[in-house]
Design an enzyme around this catalytic site. Structure first.
Site, short mmCIF file in Angstrom:
data_model
loop_
_atom_site.label_atom_id
_atom_site.label_comp_id
_atom_site.label_asym_id
_atom_site.label_seq_id
_atom_site.Cartn_x
_atom_site.Cartn_y
_atom_site.Cartn_z
N ARG A 36 1.18 -1.24 -0.26
CA ARG A 36 0.00 0.12 0.05
C ARG A 36 0.79 1.37 -0.01
NH1 ARG A 36 -5.25 -1.92 3.91
NH2 ARG A 36 -6.40 -2.58 2.04
N LYS A 201 -21.96 -16.34 1.16
CA LYS A 201 -23.46 -15.78 1.33
C LYS A 201 -24.39 -14.69 1.28
CE LYS A 201 -22.97 -15.54 6.63
NZ LYS A 201 -22.98 -14.64 7.57
N GLY A 354 -13.01 -9.26 -1.46
CA GLY A 354 -11.38 -9.00 -0.33
C GLY A 354 -11.32 -10.90 -0.98
N GLY A 377 -14.78 -3.67 0.65
CA GLY A 377 -16.41 -3.70 0.69
C GLY A 377 -16.73 -1.91 -0.22
P1 ADP Z 1 -15.20 -11.42 -1.87
O1 ADP Z 1 -14.59 -11.21 0.03
O2 ADP Z 1 -14.24 -11.93 -2.25
O3 ADP Z 1 -16.87 -10.80 -1.65
P2 ADP Z 1 -16.81 -13.43 -0.41
O4 ADP Z 1 -16.41 -13.22 1.07
O5 ADP Z 1 -18.58 -13.11 -0.72
O6 ADP Z 1 -15.95 -13.18 -1.49
O7 ADP Z 1 -16.69 -15.40 -0.24
C1 ADP Z 1 -15.31 -16.15 0.32
C2 ADP Z 1 -15.88 -17.11 0.50
O8 ADP Z 1 -16.59 -18.02 0.05
C3 ADP Z 1 -14.56 -17.74 0.64
O9 ADP Z 1 -14.12 -17.58 1.49
C4 ADP Z 1 -14.98 -19.31 0.72
O10 ADP Z 1 -14.56 -20.31 1.36
C5 ADP Z 1 -16.28 -19.38 0.57
N1 ADP Z 1 -16.90 -20.03 -0.35
C6 ADP Z 1 -17.22 -20.35 -1.71
N2 ADP Z 1 -17.89 -21.54 -1.63
C7 ADP Z 1 -18.23 -22.36 -0.76
C8 ADP Z 1 -18.95 -22.86 -0.45
N3 ADP Z 1 -19.44 -24.50 -1.42
N4 ADP Z 1 -19.38 -23.67 1.03
C9 ADP Z 1 -17.88 -22.85 2.18
N5 ADP Z 1 -18.18 -21.77 1.74
C10 ADP Z 1 -17.93 -21.59 0.27
MG MG Z 2 -15.47 -11.90 1.46
#
Ligand code: ADP
Ligand code: MG
Length: 397
Positions: A36, A201, A354, A377
């Site tokens: 950074r 989620k 992230g 975010g």
């Molecule tokens: P980002 O940070 O890019 O927005 P998220 O935080 O929404 O992404 O999601 C990332 C997480 O989702 C990862 O840690 C991954 O392990 C989890 N994940 C993806 N597919 C599954 C699954 N089928 N079951 C449980 N966790 C999952």
């Molecule tokens: Mg995340």
């Protein structure tokens, strides 16, 4: 993008107050990644080369009750000095803009020094509230304000939005790049425009899905998020991560996609296991064959092929959320192959989020994606179609 940037300004004889993102990872007072800091150098160098002085401010971590030496920016000042090959004055004042800092800034302006770093802005409780005199005090140090901290652009704090009540605000080079890359996608995308969504989620991504339904031609859903949609369609997802309280919402989103006449594709098959660990004991199930004692961990091959076929023709791709538990070697294939399909498509591609950014880097696709948005975010709120206050507060061209 119609916001002013540092390239629209002259800094000759001026002092720029520059909000940077020096929220660096630290372990026991030692910086573990200076990425950074390195990323901030072009903006600083630009202002110096143009004849200006630079007063930098940033937050670091989340100090709870004001000043806390554990969150001092002193090590950052030292590192910055090394990277810039230039003396960096550190205004070590627990009040950030207190008497001590006022004196140091006054001396700095009269000296040959060109770069100064203020103490952690979160040592002042007014910072995150964007209230009180803190913004005014910060603004008093500069002739112009430069915002180069995209990661906090979704927050209206004293040091990125409050100061704009007193100083003209323009974008730094990092912010300019983020904003222009993202706005290129949303203002006038080349079509087909495909969104790939995954992650843990649905509840984290409701706004993103809603906004993208109105913008894209196709949405591909993987990750655990898909299980809530599949469950809402009546499929048994066994022990998979399903958000039972979001089933109605999932149905509503699918209805919105239908009304918008876009393609909304869910997995056709799922890699399942019986325990949440990195195991080679997995099965590949059609979505109507998942057993009660199984949980989904990744998308299956048939799904990969279906998604890849959509991505092949895409001209613009936006990706947020891994397709499976990519942190486990045995369940990274879906994410790897989708990343590969995006890279091969030659589409203008943006990855945001992230964990998604981490996945793309870890899997070695960094150079094959057009832009990896660093905002976390801030990027997600941008994808939700929310105007980011840290950008909105900047001057128009
Ligand atoms: P980002 O940070 O890019 O927005 P998220 O935080 O929404 O992404 O999601 C990332 C997480 O989702 C990862 O840690 C991954 O392990 C989890 N994940 C993806 N597919 C599954 C699954 N089928 N079951 C449980 N966790 C999952
Ligand atoms: Mg995340």
């Amino acid at each position: 993008m119609n916001k002013k940037t540092i390239r629209d300004m002259s800094f000759q004889g001026k002092t720029a107050l520059v909000r940077v993102d020096y929220n660096v990872p630290m372990e026991e007072g030692v910086i573990t990644s200076d990425k950074r800091i390195t990323a901030s150098l072009p903006t600083i160098q630009y202002i110096l080369d143009d004849g200006g002085k630079v007063i930098l401010c940033s937050h670091l971590g989340r100090p709870k009750d004001g000043a806390d030496p554990q969150f001092s920016l002193k090590p950052v000042a030292e590192k910055l000095s090394e990277l810039l090959s230039e003396n960096v004055v550190f205004a070590d004042d627990d009040e950030v803009t207190g008497k001590k800092a006022n004196e140091i800034v006054k001396q700095f302006k009269a000296s040959k020094d060109r770069v100064l770093l203020l103490q952690n802005t979160r040592f002042r409780p007014e910072e995150t509230k964007n209230a009180g005199d803190f913004a005014k005090q910060l603004a008093a140090y500069g002739d112009v304000f430069v915002n180069d901290a995209f990661g906090t652009a979704h927050r209206a704090h004293s040091s990125n939005v409050g100061v704009c009540a007193y100083l003209e605000g323009v974008l730094g080079l990092l912010m300019e790049k983020e904003v222009s890359m993202l706005s290129k996608v949303f203002d006038n995308p080349q079509r087909p425009f495909v969104a790939v969504l995954g992650g843990a989620k649905v509840s984290d991504k409701i706004g993103v899905v809603k906004n993208l339904i109105q913008k894209v031609d196709t949405i591909l859903i993987g990750g655990a998020m898909a299980y809530t949609f599949l469950s809402a369609q009546g499929y048994n997802m066994g022990k998979s991560l399903v958000e039972e309280d979001k089933l109605d919402l999932a149905r509503e989103l699918m209805q919105e996609a239908k009304e918008a006449k876009i393609k909304f594709l869910l997995p056709l098959d799922i890699k399942t296991t019986k325990v949440f660990e990195d195991t080679s004991e997995f099965a590949v199930r059609k979505i109507d064959e998942v057993q009660d004692d199984e949980m989904g961990m990744d998308i299956g091959e048939e799904t990969v092929a279906r998604f890849a076929a959509e991505l092949k023709n895409a001209k613009t791709v936006i990706w947020n959320g891994p397709m499976g538990v990519f942190e486990f070697e045995h369940f990274a294939q879906g994410t790897i192959q989708v990343a590969n399909a995006i890279a091969e498509s030659g589409a203008y591609s943006i990855v945001g989020g992230g964990d998604s950014a981490a996945a793309v880097k870890k899997l070695g696709f960094e150079s094959r994606i057009s832009h990896i948005s660093t905002g976390g975010g801030a990027t997600l709120e941008y994808l939700e179609g929310i105007e980011l206050p840290g950008i909105a507060a900047m001057s128009e061209k």
